[in-house]
Motif scaffolding. Structure first.
Motif, mmCIF file in Angstrom:
data_model
loop_
_atom_site.group_PDB
_atom_site.id
_atom_site.type_symbol
_atom_site.label_atom_id
_atom_site.label_comp_id
_atom_site.label_asym_id
_atom_site.label_seq_id
_atom_site.Cartn_x
_atom_site.Cartn_y
_atom_site.Cartn_z
ATOM 1 N N ARG A 105 84.907 33.006 -40.945
ATOM 2 C CA ARG A 105 86.026 32.547 -40.170
ATOM 3 C C ARG A 105 86.265 31.559 -40.018
ATOM 4 O O ARG A 105 87.115 30.622 -40.525
ATOM 5 N N SER A 106 84.933 31.104 -39.404
ATOM 6 C CA SER A 106 85.307 29.647 -38.629
ATOM 7 C C SER A 106 84.719 28.718 -39.736
ATOM 8 O O SER A 106 84.673 27.652 -39.344
ATOM 9 N N SER A 107 84.054 29.161 -40.716
ATOM 10 C CA SER A 107 83.776 27.731 -42.090
ATOM 11 C C SER A 107 84.375 27.898 -42.966
ATOM 12 O O SER A 107 84.375 27.078 -43.091
ATOM 13 N N GLU A 108 85.679 28.410 -43.081
ATOM 14 C CA GLU A 108 86.543 28.861 -43.798
ATOM 15 C C GLU A 108 87.422 27.273 -43.680
ATOM 16 O O GLU A 108 87.627 26.519 -42.417
ATOM 17 N N GLY A 109 86.859 26.531 -45.311
ATOM 18 C CA GLY A 109 88.086 25.512 -45.156
ATOM 19 C C GLY A 109 87.317 24.012 -44.802
ATOM 20 O O GLY A 109 87.667 22.805 -45.083
ATOM 21 N N ALA A 110 86.117 24.546 -44.280
ATOM 22 C CA ALA A 110 85.133 22.703 -44.004
ATOM 23 C C ALA A 110 84.335 23.002 -44.909
ATOM 24 O O ALA A 110 83.325 24.054 -45.716
ATOM 25 N N SER A 111 83.425 22.255 -45.043
ATOM 26 C CA SER A 111 82.916 21.725 -46.196
ATOM 27 C C SER A 111 81.268 21.358 -45.826
ATOM 28 O O SER A 111 81.200 21.282 -44.346
ATOM 29 N N ALA A 112 80.356 21.716 -46.471
ATOM 30 C CA ALA A 112 78.877 21.393 -45.925
ATOM 31 C C ALA A 112 78.186 20.638 -46.928
ATOM 32 O O ALA A 112 78.679 20.559 -47.694
ATOM 33 N N THR A 113 76.715 20.181 -46.448
ATOM 34 C CA THR A 113 76.544 19.513 -47.208
ATOM 35 C C THR A 113 75.816 20.181 -48.312
ATOM 36 O O THR A 113 74.407 20.852 -47.858
#
Length: 82
Positions: free
Chosen positions: A58-66
């Protein structure tokens, strides 16, 4: 979106709640830190302090990562698993 000074101060002092990935991700982008290795460290630390996998997702939803080591090579989502 800019980080509020109070949130940045809290994050750097290591007090308060464990930060969601989106906060750490924005900070890493501003500081030009590769996101993927930082995401792996953030995820492991979250597990170490007892955060659930559901909270992490849930905390990671919508964020991009390398996904690679190049700072400009970014995917649209945070990888699941690992």
């Amino acid at each position: 979106m800019l980080l509020a000074k109070s949130k940045l101060s809290e994050l750097l002092r290591g007090v308060g709640h464990y930060p969601r990935w989106e906060v750490v991700h924005r900070l890493s982008t501003v500081l030009d830190i590769p996101n993927w290795p930082l995401y792996r460290l953030w995820r492991q630390a979250a597990l170490d302090i007892g955060k659930t996998k559901e909270w992490i997702e849930r905390s990671s939803e919508g964020a991009s990562a390398t996904t690679g080591s190049a700072p400009h090579h970014r995917s649209n989502t945070v990888p699941s698993g690992s």
